[in-house]
Design a protein around this motif. Structure first.
Motif, PDB file in Angstrom:
ATOM      1  N   THR A  51      22.249 -46.862 -44.144  1.00  0.00           N
ATOM      2  CA  THR A  51      22.579 -47.484 -42.870  1.00  0.00           C
ATOM      3  C   THR A  51      23.595 -46.613 -42.143  1.00  0.00           C
ATOM      4  N   SER A  52      23.343 -46.331 -40.878  1.00  0.00           N
ATOM      5  CA  SER A  52      24.331 -45.591 -40.104  1.00  0.00           C
ATOM      6  C   SER A  52      24.478 -46.236 -38.737  1.00  0.00           C
ATOM      7  N   LYS A  53      25.696 -46.507 -38.357  1.00  0.00           N
ATOM      8  CA  LYS A  53      25.966 -47.158 -37.078  1.00  0.00           C
ATOM      9  C   LYS A  53      25.626 -46.225 -35.924  1.00  0.00           C
ATOM     10  N   SER A  54      25.783 -44.933 -36.143  1.00  0.00           N
ATOM     11  CA  SER A  54      25.599 -43.971 -35.054  1.00  0.00           C
ATOM     12  C   SER A  54      24.199 -44.043 -34.458  1.00  0.00           C
ATOM     13  N   ASP A  55      23.198 -44.299 -35.291  1.00  0.00           N
ATOM     14  CA  ASP A  55      21.850 -44.446 -34.744  1.00  0.00           C
ATOM     15  C   ASP A  55      21.340 -45.872 -34.852  1.00  0.00           C
ATOM     16  N   GLY A  56      22.195 -46.758 -35.374  1.00  0.00           N
ATOM     17  CA  GLY A  56      21.848 -48.177 -35.428  1.00  0.00           C
ATOM     18  C   GLY A  56      20.720 -48.513 -36.374  1.00  0.00           C
ATOM     19  N   GLY A  57      20.399 -47.604 -37.259  1.00  0.00           N
ATOM     20  CA  GLY A  57      19.239 -47.827 -38.106  1.00  0.00           C
ATOM     21  C   GLY A  57      19.574 -48.090 -39.550  1.00  0.00           C
ATOM     22  N   THR A  58      18.685 -48.782 -40.212  1.00  0.00           N
ATOM     23  CA  THR A  58      18.717 -48.932 -41.664  1.00  0.00           C
ATOM     24  C   THR A  58      17.374 -48.486 -42.193  1.00  0.00           C
ATOM     25  N   TYR A  59      17.422 -47.634 -43.170  1.00  0.00           N
ATOM     26  CA  TYR A  59      16.210 -47.049 -43.727  1.00  0.00           C
ATOM     27  C   TYR A  59      16.116 -47.414 -45.200  1.00  0.00           C
ATOM     28  N   TYR A  60      14.919 -47.669 -45.652  1.00  0.00           N
ATOM     29  CA  TYR A  60      14.695 -48.112 -47.023  1.00  0.00           C
ATOM     30  C   TYR A  60      13.755 -47.164 -47.752  1.00  0.00           C
ATOM     31  N   ALA A  61      14.019 -47.005 -49.034  1.00  0.00           N
ATOM     32  CA  ALA A  61      13.038 -46.336 -49.873  1.00  0.00           C
ATOM     33  C   ALA A  61      11.780 -47.201 -49.893  1.00  0.00           C
ATOM     34  N   ASP A  62      10.641 -46.569 -49.936  1.00  0.00           N
ATOM     35  CA  ASP A  62       9.384 -47.320 -49.859  1.00  0.00           C
ATOM     36  C   ASP A  62       9.297 -48.397 -50.926  1.00  0.00           C
ATOM     37  N   SER A  63       9.764 -48.075 -52.117  1.00  0.00           N
ATOM     38  CA  SER A  63       9.656 -49.029 -53.229  1.00  0.00           C
ATOM     39  C   SER A  63      10.613 -50.198 -53.084  1.00  0.00           C
ATOM     40  N   MET A  64      11.557 -50.104 -52.146  1.00  0.00           N
ATOM     41  CA  MET A  64      12.556 -51.151 -51.980  1.00  0.00           C
ATOM     42  C   MET A  64      12.290 -52.026 -50.757  1.00  0.00           C
ATOM     43  N   LYS A  65      11.284 -51.696 -50.003  1.00  0.00           N
ATOM     44  CA  LYS A  65      11.020 -52.481 -48.804  1.00  0.00           C
ATOM     45  C   LYS A  65      10.487 -53.855 -49.164  1.00  0.00           C
ATOM     46  N   GLY A  66      10.954 -54.837 -48.416  1.00  0.00           N
ATOM     47  CA  GLY A  66      10.420 -56.177 -48.567  1.00  0.00           C
ATOM     48  C   GLY A  66      11.383 -57.156 -49.201  1.00  0.00           C
ATOM     49  N   ARG A  67      11.978 -56.806 -50.334  1.00  0.00           N
ATOM     50  CA  ARG A  67      12.858 -57.754 -51.026  1.00  0.00           C
ATOM     51  C   ARG A  67      14.337 -57.444 -50.831  1.00  0.00           C
ATOM     52  N   PHE A  68      14.638 -56.256 -50.348  1.00  0.00           N
ATOM     53  CA  PHE A  68      16.030 -55.827 -50.181  1.00  0.00           C
ATOM     54  C   PHE A  68      16.330 -55.640 -48.695  1.00  0.00           C
ATOM     55  N   THR A  69      17.457 -56.164 -48.265  1.00  0.00           N
ATOM     56  CA  THR A  69      17.866 -56.024 -46.871  1.00  0.00           C
ATOM     57  C   THR A  69      19.324 -55.621 -46.814  1.00  0.00           C
ATOM     58  N   ALA A  70      19.596 -54.493 -46.185  1.00  0.00           N
ATOM     59  CA  ALA A  70      20.971 -54.038 -45.994  1.00  0.00           C
ATOM     60  C   ALA A  70      21.443 -54.431 -44.601  1.00  0.00           C
ATOM     61  N   SER A  71      22.702 -54.807 -44.516  1.00  0.00           N
ATOM     62  CA  SER A  71      23.278 -55.143 -43.222  1.00  0.00           C
ATOM     63  C   SER A  71      24.742 -54.734 -43.238  1.00  0.00           C
ATOM     64  N   SER A  72      25.340 -54.718 -42.075  1.00  0.00           N
ATOM     65  CA  SER A  72      26.738 -54.306 -42.024  1.00  0.00           C
ATOM     66  C   SER A  72      27.538 -55.200 -41.099  1.00  0.00           C
ATOM     67  N   ASP A  73      28.779 -55.390 -41.467  1.00  0.00           N
ATOM     68  CA  ASP A  73      29.757 -56.091 -40.647  1.00  0.00           C
ATOM     69  C   ASP A  73      30.764 -55.030 -40.220  1.00  0.00           C
ATOM     70  N   ASN A  74      30.536 -54.457 -39.070  1.00  0.00           N
ATOM     71  CA  ASN A  74      31.362 -53.329 -38.652  1.00  0.00           C
ATOM     72  C   ASN A  74      32.813 -53.730 -38.412  1.00  0.00           C
ATOM     73  N   ALA A  75      33.021 -54.952 -37.982  1.00  0.00           N
ATOM     74  CA  ALA A  75      34.386 -55.403 -37.722  1.00  0.00           C
ATOM     75  C   ALA A  75      35.215 -55.428 -39.002  1.00  0.00           C
ATOM     76  N   ASN A  76      34.559 -55.678 -40.119  1.00  0.00           N
ATOM     77  CA  ASN A  76      35.263 -55.768 -41.395  1.00  0.00           C
ATOM     78  C   ASN A  76      34.957 -54.614 -42.333  1.00  0.00           C
ATOM     79  N   ASN A  77      34.283 -53.601 -41.818  1.00  0.00           N
ATOM     80  CA  ASN A  77      33.962 -52.417 -42.632  1.00  0.00           C
ATOM     81  C   ASN A  77      33.322 -52.804 -43.961  1.00  0.00           C
ATOM     82  N   THR A  78      32.349 -53.669 -43.869  1.00  0.00           N
ATOM     83  CA  THR A  78      31.662 -54.126 -45.078  1.00  0.00           C
ATOM     84  C   THR A  78      30.158 -53.996 -44.885  1.00  0.00           C
TER      85      THR A  78
END
Length: 121
Positions: A51-78
């Motif tokens: 995940t990178s804020k600079s391009d606003g994207g989250t990218y997943y390994a093909d084998s991880m798509k579907g059940r795993f979701t990454a997200s970010s709370d930029n205000a709390n650096n988490t």
């Protein structure tokens, strides 16, 4: 000093969910990419997401798509990793990592200590 601290791991039954957290300090989310990885005993480390804020994207390994979701709370650096429909084979130590730049990242310099996820069948 860049620091990453994972939390949220534990024991869950197969089919259950967990949300992992990665609390980051010492750098700006604006400039860094955050990756999630896992490593099971006797196996190579696997990349899950980037995940990178600079391009606003989250990218997943093909084998991880579907059940795993990454997200970010930029205000709390988490950064979070939501894991659903967990399977015994998802058991591993889960790590977050940070590197200057945007996804995809070839190599990360900064790593957390990891959090253990155990999935019972």
């Amino acid at each position: 000093e860049v620091q990453l601290v994972e939390s949220g791991g534990g024991l869950v039954q197969a089919g259950g969910s967990l949300r992992l957290s990665c609390a980051a300090s010492g750098f700006s989310f604006d400039d860094y990419a955050i990756g999630w990885f896992r490593q099971a005993p006797g196996k190579e480390r696997e990349g899950i997401s980037c995940t990178s804020k600079s391009d606003g994207g989250t990218y997943y390994a093909d084998s991880m798509k579907g059940r795993f979701t990454a997200s970010s709370d930029n205000a709390n650096n988490t950064v979070y990793l939501q894991m659903n429909s967990l399977k015994p084979e998802d058991a591993a130590v889960y790590y977050c990592a940070a590197e200057l730049g945007s996804c995809p990242i070839l190599g990360y310099d900064y790593w957390g200590q990891g959090t253990q996820v155990t999935v019972s069948s």
